[in-house]
Design a protein around this motif. Structure first.
Motif, PDB file in Angstrom:
ATOM      1  N   ILE A 221       0.834  -1.205   0.000  1.00 48.83           N
ATOM      2  CA  ILE A 221       0.000   0.000   0.000  1.00 48.83           C
ATOM      3  C   ILE A 221       0.868   1.254   0.000  1.00 48.83           C
ATOM      4  O   ILE A 221       0.595   2.214  -0.731  1.00 48.83           O
ATOM      5  CB  ILE A 221      -0.952  -0.009   1.220  1.00 48.83           C
ATOM      6  N   GLN A 222       1.924   1.254   0.797  1.00 47.65           N
ATOM      7  CA  GLN A 222       2.835   2.408   0.798  1.00 47.65           C
ATOM      8  C   GLN A 222       3.521   2.578  -0.557  1.00 47.65           C
ATOM      9  O   GLN A 222       3.711   3.697  -1.034  1.00 47.65           O
ATOM     10  CB  GLN A 222       3.880   2.257   1.902  1.00 47.65           C
ATOM     11  N   LEU A 223       3.885   1.455  -1.193  1.00 48.71           N
ATOM     12  CA  LEU A 223       4.496   1.543  -2.510  1.00 48.71           C
ATOM     13  C   LEU A 223       3.514   2.151  -3.508  1.00 48.71           C
ATOM     14  O   LEU A 223       3.883   3.002  -4.330  1.00 48.71           O
ATOM     15  CB  LEU A 223       4.946   0.162  -2.977  1.00 48.71           C
ATOM     16  N   GLU A 224       2.265   1.735  -3.442  1.00 48.69           N
ATOM     17  CA  GLU A 224       1.255   2.291  -4.344  1.00 48.69           C
ATOM     18  C   GLU A 224       1.020   3.776  -4.062  1.00 48.69           C
ATOM     19  O   GLU A 224       0.847   4.577  -4.988  1.00 48.69           O
ATOM     20  CB  GLU A 224      -0.048   1.516  -4.211  1.00 48.69           C
ATOM     21  N   GLU A 225       1.016   4.154  -2.797  1.00 50.08           N
ATOM     22  CA  GLU A 225       0.846   5.568  -2.443  1.00 50.08           C
ATOM     23  C   GLU A 225       2.004   6.411  -2.982  1.00 50.08           C
ATOM     24  O   GLU A 225       1.787   7.518  -3.491  1.00 50.08           O
ATOM     25  CB  GLU A 225       0.740   5.720  -0.929  1.00 50.08           C
ATOM     26  N   CYS A 226       3.218   5.877  -2.884  1.00 48.96           N
ATOM     27  CA  CYS A 226       4.370   6.595  -3.433  1.00 48.96           C
ATOM     28  C   CYS A 226       4.270   6.684  -4.949  1.00 48.96           C
ATOM     29  O   CYS A 226       4.589   7.730  -5.539  1.00 48.96           O
ATOM     30  CB  CYS A 226       5.668   5.899  -3.019  1.00 48.96           C
ATOM     31  N   ALA A 227       3.852   5.602  -5.592  1.00 47.21           N
ATOM     32  CA  ALA A 227       3.686   5.618  -7.047  1.00 47.21           C
ATOM     33  C   ALA A 227       2.664   6.662  -7.460  1.00 47.21           C
ATOM     34  O   ALA A 227       2.859   7.401  -8.436  1.00 47.21           O
ATOM     35  CB  ALA A 227       3.275   4.233  -7.535  1.00 47.21           C
ATOM     36  N   ALA A 228       1.566   6.751  -6.714  1.00 54.35           N
ATOM     37  CA  ALA A 228       0.538   7.749  -7.023  1.00 54.35           C
ATOM     38  C   ALA A 228       1.080   9.162  -6.822  1.00 54.35           C
ATOM     39  O   ALA A 228       0.777  10.073  -7.604  1.00 54.35           O
ATOM     40  CB  ALA A 228      -0.690   7.515  -6.147  1.00 54.35           C
ATOM     41  N   ALA A 229       1.902   9.353  -5.784  1.00 51.04           N
ATOM     42  CA  ALA A 229       2.485  10.673  -5.530  1.00 51.04           C
ATOM     43  C   ALA A 229       3.432  11.095  -6.648  1.00 51.04           C
ATOM     44  O   ALA A 229       3.554  12.282  -6.958  1.00 51.04           O
ATOM     45  CB  ALA A 229       3.223  10.663  -4.193  1.00 51.04           C
ATOM     46  N   LEU A 230       4.085  10.120  -7.261  1.00 52.63           N
ATOM     47  CA  LEU A 230       5.057  10.416  -8.324  1.00 52.63           C
ATOM     48  C   LEU A 230       4.401  10.576  -9.690  1.00 52.63           C
ATOM     49  O   LEU A 230       5.030  11.075 -10.623  1.00 52.63           O
ATOM     50  CB  LEU A 230       6.106   9.308  -8.384  1.00 52.63           C
ATOM     51  N   ALA A 231       3.167  10.138  -9.809  1.00 53.35           N
ATOM     52  CA  ALA A 231       2.518  10.105 -11.117  1.00 53.35           C
ATOM     53  C   ALA A 231       2.254  11.491 -11.695  1.00 53.35           C
ATOM     54  O   ALA A 231       1.963  11.610 -12.886  1.00 53.35           O
ATOM     55  CB  ALA A 231       1.219   9.317 -11.039  1.00 53.35           C
ATOM     56  N   SER A 232       2.363  12.533 -10.869  1.00 55.03           N
ATOM     57  CA  SER A 232       2.180  13.887 -11.387  1.00 55.03           C
ATOM     58  C   SER A 232       3.444  14.402 -12.078  1.00 55.03           C
ATOM     59  O   SER A 232       3.412  15.453 -12.731  1.00 55.03           O
ATOM     60  CB  SER A 232       1.787  14.840 -10.252  1.00 55.03           C
ATOM     61  N   SER A 233       4.543  13.683 -11.940  1.00 54.25           N
ATOM     62  CA  SER A 233       5.802  14.053 -12.591  1.00 54.25           C
ATOM     63  C   SER A 233       5.921  13.386 -13.955  1.00 54.25           C
ATOM     64  O   SER A 233       5.202  12.427 -14.265  1.00 54.25           O
ATOM     65  CB  SER A 233       6.999  13.625 -11.731  1.00 54.25           C
ATOM     66  N   GLU A 234       6.845  13.874 -14.757  1.00 51.83           N
ATOM     67  CA  GLU A 234       7.192  13.176 -15.994  1.00 51.83           C
ATOM     68  C   GLU A 234       7.969  11.916 -15.617  1.00 51.83           C
ATOM     69  O   GLU A 234       9.009  11.988 -14.967  1.00 51.83           O
ATOM     70  CB  GLU A 234       8.050  14.059 -16.890  1.00 51.83           C
ATOM     71  N   ILE A 235       7.464  10.761 -16.022  1.00 52.31           N
ATOM     72  CA  ILE A 235       8.125   9.490 -15.732  1.00 52.31           C
ATOM     73  C   ILE A 235       9.012   9.129 -16.913  1.00 52.31           C
ATOM     74  O   ILE A 235       8.522   8.750 -17.980  1.00 52.31           O
ATOM     75  CB  ILE A 235       7.108   8.362 -15.478  1.00 52.31           C
ATOM     76  N   ILE A 236      10.311   9.244 -16.748  1.00 54.41           N
ATOM     77  CA  ILE A 236      11.243   8.896 -17.820  1.00 54.41           C
ATOM     78  C   ILE A 236      11.287   7.388 -18.011  1.00 54.41           C
ATOM     79  O   ILE A 236      11.344   6.883 -19.145  1.00 54.41           O
ATOM     80  CB  ILE A 236      12.643   9.448 -17.500  1.00 54.41           C
ATOM     81  N   GLY A 237      11.248   6.656 -16.914  1.00 53.83           N
ATOM     82  CA  GLY A 237      11.273   5.199 -16.998  1.00 53.83           C
ATOM     83  C   GLY A 237      11.366   4.581 -15.619  1.00 53.83           C
ATOM     84  O   GLY A 237      11.424   5.278 -14.601  1.00 53.83           O
ATOM     85  N   ILE A 238      11.363   3.271 -15.585  1.00 50.68           N
ATOM     86  CA  ILE A 238      11.401   2.537 -14.326  1.00 50.68           C
ATOM     87  C   ILE A 238      12.130   1.212 -14.536  1.00 50.68           C
ATOM     88  O   ILE A 238      12.014   0.584 -15.588  1.00 50.68           O
ATOM     89  CB  ILE A 238       9.969   2.299 -13.784  1.00 50.68           C
ATOM     90  N   GLU A 239      12.911   0.808 -13.524  1.00 47.82           N
ATOM     91  CA  GLU A 239      13.552  -0.498 -13.522  1.00 47.82           C
ATOM     92  C   GLU A 239      13.230  -1.188 -12.206  1.00 47.82           C
ATOM     93  O   GLU A 239      13.195  -0.550 -11.150  1.00 47.82           O
ATOM     94  CB  GLU A 239      15.064  -0.379 -13.726  1.00 47.82           C
ATOM     95  N   ILE A 240      12.973  -2.497 -12.265  1.00 47.48           N
ATOM     96  CA  ILE A 240      12.541  -3.262 -11.090  1.00 47.48           C
ATOM     97  C   ILE A 240      13.367  -4.533 -11.027  1.00 47.48           C
ATOM     98  O   ILE A 240      13.461  -5.277 -12.013  1.00 47.48           O
ATOM     99  CB  ILE A 240      11.052  -3.623 -11.179  1.00 47.48           C
TER     100      ILE A 240
END
Length: 273
Positions: A221-240
């Motif tokens: 849930i915290q990871l999803e909350e952080c993802a939602a908080a970041l979604a207002s930025s330009e997302i260049i990419g992601i690595e997992i």
């Protein structure tokens, strides 16, 4: 331009074979979600743990392929979404992010800072040098260019003293695991373009299979909350990376991969399709 999905399949300082076995399932899950066929970089090799310099020498051919691949897709204006085996692959990806998008903030979601150097490491583990290389604190042969002021540690809690000294001296931002971490992260990023690195051990132990169990981690849930908080930025990419499985002959990593992918859905919705 669309998303480029990549699957780094090779050995990169692995303690065991379990992350190399899990990455095909994770790539499959993201391929379904993004409707993009993955580009596979490298081939699995049996893990035989050695000191960082030996592991780097073994990994360099595949890491150089990964670096060249990132150079191509970023030149084309594509958004990289990448499944890694181990964190050491960031030695290849982050210098390319710094080259093509020097304005980007890099968010390092990881239980560990990975800021040790060949001089300070007490374990000799290549993954423990994964962020310090792109920051130019030692020469990996894959470049640098990342700056401390654009580096943000998120959920990091297992920090060696030399790493803590560096974080303090260089004023590297750190967002600890807490109920308000999404709000702190949103304010810290403040709409800047971002590139996201996620090590699955940033999560509370037992959430998904991974190599290290560091207590007091993030919930999904915290990871999803952080993802939602970041979604207002330009997302260049992601690595997992750092998802593991114990069974090479099945997709038993499929379920845990879907848990992580679901928590990151706000990021995926933000990517160009």
């Amino acid at each position: 331009m669309p998303v480029s999905l990549s699957h780094f399949a090779a050995r990169a300082g692995d303690h065991n074979d379990r992350a190399m076995q899990a990455t095909p399932a994770f790539a499959h899950v993201l391929s379904e979600r993004l409707s993009v066929k993955p580009n596979v970089i490298g081939k699995p090799q049996p893990a035989c743990p050695a000191n960082w310099d030996r592991e780097l020498a073994i990994a360099l051919p595949a890491l150089r392929q990964m670096s060249a691949h990132y150079d191509r897709i970023l030149t084309a204006g594509m958004s990289p979404v990448t499944v890694l085996s181990r964190c050491a692959v960031a030695l290849a990806t982050l210098p390319m992010i710094a080259k093509h998008r020097p304005d980007a903030a890099v968010l390092w979601f990881d239980a560990h800072a990975d800021l040790n150097t060949p001089r300070s490491t007490t374990t000799g583990y290549l993954g423990g040098l994964a962020l310090s290389g792109p920051l130019g604190h030692w020469n990996s042969g894959l470049g640098g260019g990342l700056t401390e002021r654009r580096t943000i540690l998120v959920g990091t809690r297992d920090i060696d003293q030399p790493e803590l000294d560096l974080i303090t001296a260089r004023d590297i931002s750190l967002v600890p695991v807490a109920s308000d971490m999404a709000d702190k992260l949103r304010k810290l990023v403040s709409g800047r373009p971002i590139y996201i690195h996620i090590d699955c051990d940033v999560l509370e132990p037992g959430t998904v299979p991974t190599d290290y169990a560091v207590p007091d981690g993030m919930t999904l849930i915290q990871l999803e909350e952080c993802a939602a908080a970041l979604a207002s930025s330009e997302i260049i990419g992601i690595e997992i990376g750092e998802l593991e499985t114990d069974d090479a002959d099945s997709l038993d990593a499929d379920g845990p991969a879907r848990l992580v992918a679901s928590a990151l859905e706000p990021i995926f919705r933000r990517l160009p399709m």
